[in-house]
Motif scaffolding. Structure first.
Motif, PDB file in Angstrom:
ATOM      1  N   GLY A  32       0.800  -1.226   0.000  1.00  0.00           N
ATOM      2  CA  GLY A  32       0.000   0.000   0.000  1.00  0.00           C
ATOM      3  C   GLY A  32       0.829   1.269   0.000  1.00  0.00           C
ATOM      4  O   GLY A  32       1.823   1.385  -0.716  1.00  0.00           O
ATOM      5  N   GLN A  33       0.412   2.235   0.819  1.00  0.00           N
ATOM      6  CA  GLN A  33       1.069   3.532   0.876  1.00  0.00           C
ATOM      7  C   GLN A  33       2.503   3.441   1.408  1.00  0.00           C
ATOM      8  O   GLN A  33       3.353   4.248   1.027  1.00  0.00           O
ATOM      9  N   VAL A  36       4.624   2.580  -1.602  1.00  0.00           N
ATOM     10  CA  VAL A  36       4.734   3.730  -2.510  1.00  0.00           C
ATOM     11  C   VAL A  36       5.737   4.736  -1.953  1.00  0.00           C
ATOM     12  O   VAL A  36       6.622   5.223  -2.671  1.00  0.00           O
ATOM     13  N   ARG A  37       5.618   5.040  -0.668  1.00  0.00           N
ATOM     14  CA  ARG A  37       6.513   6.007  -0.037  1.00  0.00           C
ATOM     15  C   ARG A  37       7.944   5.466   0.027  1.00  0.00           C
ATOM     16  O   ARG A  37       8.902   6.217  -0.184  1.00  0.00           O
ATOM     17  N   GLU A  40       9.573   6.047  -3.288  1.00  0.00           N
ATOM     18  CA  GLU A  40       9.934   7.466  -3.432  1.00  0.00           C
ATOM     19  C   GLU A  40      11.215   7.791  -2.679  1.00  0.00           C
ATOM     20  O   GLU A  40      12.078   8.512  -3.189  1.00  0.00           O
ATOM     21  N   GLU A  93       6.386   8.576   9.558  1.00  0.00           N
ATOM     22  CA  GLU A  93       5.158   8.838   8.802  1.00  0.00           C
ATOM     23  C   GLU A  93       4.077   7.775   9.006  1.00  0.00           C
ATOM     24  O   GLU A  93       2.898   8.057   8.791  1.00  0.00           O
ATOM     25  N   PHE A  94       4.451   6.570   9.380  1.00  0.00           N
ATOM     26  CA  PHE A  94       3.496   5.480   9.557  1.00  0.00           C
ATOM     27  C   PHE A  94       3.663   4.895  10.961  1.00  0.00           C
ATOM     28  O   PHE A  94       4.447   3.956  11.159  1.00  0.00           O
TER      29      PHE A  94
END
Length: 142
Positions: A32-33, A36-37, A40, A93-94
């Protein structure tokens, strides 16, 4: 893929590494996110260091990276640059990555050098140097 050599003041180089690393306990937390992160952040770090990403796959429980790097960066340095920044940022961030695991990444990783030619080709090239028609006789010092 065409071979692309880079130049620096002392010579030319074409160095590539295949790097694989996993989350602690090989937990499938990279979907998931988060995935993706992670992608990046890896691309950002490579650009910052002047390294070229050839291939990158983020799987739920591990990362595969093929990266071209400079000759002053060791394989352990390259691997740890990616692991360090991604761990810090992703855990900030998570928050669920902090609560489930003491650290994001396992302390180990796999790294292998990747070249344009195989080890067998290099060995054959070295072992057959004296068979070249333009070479002097083996042992001829003049």
């Amino acid at each position: 893929m065409a071979r692309k050599v880079r130049r620096f003041s002392g010579g030319v180089y074409d160095l590539g590494l295949h790097v694989v690393w996993c989350p602690k306990y090989r937990r499938p937390v990279l979907g998931g996110q988060v995935g993706v992160r992670l992608r990046e952040l890896i691309e950002q770090k490579a650009a910052e260091r002047g390294w070229e990403i050839i291939a990158l796959e983020v799987m739920p429980d591990h990362v595969h990276l093929f990266v071209k790097h400079d000759p002053k960066s060791s394989s352990s340095y390259v691997a740890n640059q990616f692991k360090g920044i991604t761990s810090r940022v992703l855990r900030a961030e998570f928050p669920h990555l902090k609560s489930r695991m003491p650290t994001l990444w396992s302390s180990s990783y796999f790294v292998a050098s990747v070249g344009a030619v195989s080890a067998a080709t290099v060995e054959k090239y070295i072992n057959t140097q004296w068979e070249r028609p333009w070479k002097r006789e083996k042992g001829d010092a003049s």
